[in-house]
Each structure stands twice: as C-alpha cells, then as structure tokens.
Write a protein that holds these residues in place. Structure first.
Motif, mmCIF file in Angstrom:
data_model
loop_
_atom_site.group_PDB
_atom_site.id
_atom_site.type_symbol
_atom_site.label_atom_id
_atom_site.label_comp_id
_atom_site.label_asym_id
_atom_site.label_seq_id
_atom_site.Cartn_x
_atom_site.Cartn_y
_atom_site.Cartn_z
ATOM 1 N N TRP A 80 0.035 5.792 6.341
ATOM 2 C CA TRP A 80 0.854 5.365 5.205
ATOM 3 C C TRP A 80 0.343 5.985 3.912
ATOM 4 O O TRP A 80 1.138 6.233 3.000
ATOM 5 C CB TRP A 80 0.886 3.846 5.085
ATOM 6 C CG TRP A 80 1.416 3.122 6.276
ATOM 7 C CD1 TRP A 80 0.952 1.947 6.780
ATOM 8 C CD2 TRP A 80 2.500 3.512 7.129
ATOM 9 N NE1 TRP A 80 1.683 1.585 7.895
ATOM 10 C CE2 TRP A 80 2.641 2.538 8.132
ATOM 11 C CE3 TRP A 80 3.365 4.603 7.157
ATOM 12 C CZ2 TRP A 80 3.605 2.612 9.124
ATOM 13 C CZ3 TRP A 80 4.327 4.684 8.168
ATOM 14 C CH2 TRP A 80 4.440 3.700 9.118
ATOM 15 N N ASN A 81 -0.944 6.241 3.832
ATOM 16 C CA ASN A 81 -1.517 6.896 2.669
ATOM 17 C C ASN A 81 -0.858 8.255 2.449
ATOM 18 O O ASN A 81 -0.358 8.559 1.364
ATOM 19 C CB ASN A 81 -3.031 7.043 2.863
ATOM 20 C CG ASN A 81 -3.708 7.729 1.707
ATOM 21 O OD1 ASN A 81 -3.288 7.629 0.567
ATOM 22 N ND2 ASN A 81 -4.773 8.446 2.005
ATOM 23 N N VAL A 82 -0.832 9.053 3.496
ATOM 24 C CA VAL A 82 -0.263 10.401 3.414
ATOM 25 C C VAL A 82 1.259 10.347 3.350
ATOM 26 O O VAL A 82 1.883 10.983 2.491
ATOM 27 C CB VAL A 82 -0.730 11.268 4.611
ATOM 28 C CG1 VAL A 82 -0.039 12.612 4.618
ATOM 29 C CG2 VAL A 82 -2.245 11.435 4.578
ATOM 30 N N LEU B 8 -2.956 2.507 8.046
ATOM 31 C CA LEU B 8 -3.113 2.782 6.610
ATOM 32 C C LEU B 8 -3.361 4.254 6.296
ATOM 33 O O LEU B 8 -2.785 4.766 5.338
ATOM 34 C CB LEU B 8 -4.214 1.911 6.004
ATOM 35 C CG LEU B 8 -3.825 0.487 5.627
ATOM 36 C CD1 LEU B 8 -4.970 -0.205 4.898
ATOM 37 C CD2 LEU B 8 -2.555 0.412 4.825
ATOM 38 N N PRO B 9 -4.179 4.974 7.066
ATOM 39 C CA PRO B 9 -4.346 6.406 6.741
ATOM 40 C C PRO B 9 -3.031 7.182 6.832
ATOM 41 O O PRO B 9 -2.769 8.068 6.018
ATOM 42 C CB PRO B 9 -5.347 6.897 7.791
ATOM 43 C CG PRO B 9 -6.103 5.675 8.198
ATOM 44 C CD PRO B 9 -5.101 4.550 8.129
ATOM 45 N N TYR C 102 0.840 -1.201 0.000
ATOM 46 C CA TYR C 102 0.000 0.000 0.000
ATOM 47 C C TYR C 102 0.876 1.253 0.000
ATOM 48 O O TYR C 102 0.670 2.176 -0.780
ATOM 49 C CB TYR C 102 -0.915 -0.018 1.227
ATOM 50 C CG TYR C 102 -1.873 1.145 1.267
ATOM 51 C CD1 TYR C 102 -3.063 1.113 0.543
ATOM 52 C CD2 TYR C 102 -1.602 2.281 2.023
ATOM 53 C CE1 TYR C 102 -3.946 2.175 0.575
ATOM 54 C CE2 TYR C 102 -2.469 3.355 2.055
ATOM 55 C CZ TYR C 102 -3.643 3.293 1.334
ATOM 56 O OH TYR C 102 -4.509 4.355 1.352
ATOM 57 N N GLY C 103 1.896 1.260 0.881
ATOM 58 C CA GLY C 103 2.810 2.399 0.949
ATOM 59 C C GLY C 103 3.553 2.601 -0.358
ATOM 60 O O GLY C 103 3.722 3.737 -0.821
ATOM 61 N N ASN D 176 2.552 1.820 -3.327
ATOM 62 C CA ASN D 176 1.605 2.408 -4.279
ATOM 63 C C ASN D 176 1.469 3.907 -4.063
ATOM 64 O O ASN D 176 1.412 4.679 -5.013
ATOM 65 C CB ASN D 176 0.240 1.724 -4.152
ATOM 66 C CG ASN D 176 0.133 0.526 -5.047
ATOM 67 O OD1 ASN D 176 -0.260 0.649 -6.204
ATOM 68 N ND2 ASN D 176 0.504 -0.633 -4.537
ATOM 69 N N ARG D 177 1.423 4.317 -2.818
ATOM 70 C CA ARG D 177 1.297 5.752 -2.525
ATOM 71 C C ARG D 177 2.579 6.514 -2.900
ATOM 72 O O ARG D 177 2.516 7.649 -3.350
ATOM 73 C CB ARG D 177 0.954 5.955 -1.050
ATOM 74 C CG ARG D 177 -0.388 5.339 -0.666
ATOM 75 C CD ARG D 177 -1.536 5.819 -1.549
ATOM 76 N NE ARG D 177 -1.697 7.255 -1.377
ATOM 77 C CZ ARG D 177 -2.138 8.088 -2.319
ATOM 78 N NH1 ARG D 177 -2.485 7.653 -3.498
ATOM 79 N NH2 ARG D 177 -2.253 9.372 -2.054
ATOM 80 N N PHE E 202 2.619 9.111 -0.061
ATOM 81 C CA PHE E 202 2.473 10.108 -1.122
ATOM 82 C C PHE E 202 3.475 11.251 -0.933
ATOM 83 O O PHE E 202 4.127 11.676 -1.890
ATOM 84 C CB PHE E 202 1.044 10.659 -1.157
ATOM 85 C CG PHE E 202 0.790 11.529 -2.355
ATOM 86 C CD1 PHE E 202 0.359 10.962 -3.539
ATOM 87 C CD2 PHE E 202 1.003 12.894 -2.301
ATOM 88 C CE1 PHE E 202 0.133 11.767 -4.665
ATOM 89 C CE2 PHE E 202 0.785 13.695 -3.409
ATOM 90 C CZ PHE E 202 0.351 13.125 -4.598
#
Length: 197
Positions: free
Chosen positions: A118-120, A115-116, A64-65, A67-68, A123
């Motif tokens: 790692w999302n920020v 996850l929230p 996931y990270g 991908n961001r 990116f």
C-alpha cells in the motif's frame, strides 16, 4: 504459579480486553516458568475480537493508503494552485492515521502485512492521477472517498447492531469519516463546477 497468573488476568480484565495469544496457557517471555491464561479471542460481550481486529486493521490500511495517495499527489502538484487544497486534505488524513495507530495499540491489533504494498501503490496512484492534472487528482480522491464511505457505512451498521455504547469510540471514528467524506465531495464538486461555470 497462581500468583504469576493473577496479575496478567487482572491486567486484561481491567483493560476490558482479552489477552490475545490464543487459547490455552502460555509462558510469559523472560519470566522463567511463569504462566498466563490466554483468551479465545472473543470480545467481552458480543462481537468477536477477530471482527474488531479486521475493522481496525482495514481502516488503518485505508488511512495509510490515503496518506500515501496524498503524498504522491503533493509530489506532483504540491507547488501548483491546487497544492494547498491537497495539503489540507492530507493533513486531515494524517490525523485519521494517527487515530487508527492509537486504536491499533489500544485494541492490540496488528497492521496488515500488505502495508509495504500500500505504501508503493498509494504513492503511485496519487502521483499517477496527479500527472493527469488537477482533474485527475480530484477524480482519484473522489473515487477513493466514495468507496471508503460505503465501507464505513457497513462497519457502522455492524457496530450499531451489536452495541453502540460499547463501540462508541470506533463508531465515532467511522461516522466522522463518513461526514468528512460527504463534505469533501461536496466541496470538490463545488470547486470543480465553479471553475467551469
């Protein structure tokens, strides 16, 4: 009551995964007084379910990270000459994330609550490294991939020591990632050197 318990137990055994709601007996939601047995979260043979949970959870978070990170890099460098290379690597990461999403469902693993973040963070790391140019973006990717390779190697050792046949699907996923990383690093080094020498 035994009739209500048997289908849940049979379902768990057929799937070769334990029911995962903790020790004891629990009510089945929406089934009135029906009860179902719950596992102690120990996998069928060997490695405990929490170990499998951790492996899948952390690998999912990593994909996931990644991908961001690529999303951030594409936001900055997507229209540059390196954009197609980043897009190609991102497409591979999307496939890996899809696979870990499938494994999370198959093994009934919850995602990390981080996850929230790692999302920020992913990116921002991707965009920030890309703002330094192609070299910055590639340095970020190489550093992350090298760390991930070491992490996957440790997981592979753990699963092979336990039972390589039993954990074949999990082993194939980290092994593929290690090979992919080695090839990517070689390609990035070749690109970097060929641009300069």
């Amino acid at each position: 009551m035994a009739a209500a318990v048997a289908p849940a137990l049979r379902c768990s055994l057929l799937q070769r995964r334990p029911l995962r709601c903790g020790p004891g007996v629990r009510a089945v939601p929406g089934a009135g007084a029906a009860l179902r047995p719950c596992s102690s979260r120990v996998a069928q043979d060997g490695i405990t379910q929490p170990v499998i949970d951790r492996i899948i959870r952390v690998d999912h978070a990593g994909e996931y990270g990644a991908n961001r990170i690529y999303a951030g890099q594409m936001a900055v460098l997507g229209r540059s000459s390196v954009g197609p290379v980043i897009q190609q690597m991102w497409n591979q990461e999307k496939k890996h994330l899809k696979k870990f999403n499938e494994l999370m469902v198959a093994y009934r693993v919850r995602p990390t609550v981080l996850l929230p973040f790692w999302n920020v963070a992913g990116f921002v790391l991707g965009a920030g490294s890309a703002l330094l140019g192609k070299k910055g973006a590639m340095a970020c990717t190489v550093a992350v991939e090298e760390s991930i390779s070491e992490h996957y190697n440790n997981q592979i050792r753990t699963l092979i020591e336990e039972d390589p046949e039993k954990y074949k699907e999990l082993l194939q996923t980290p092994a593929y990632s290690v090979l992919k990383t080695a090839i990517q690093l070689g390609c990035k080094a070749a690109i970097f050197l060929s641009e300069r020498i």
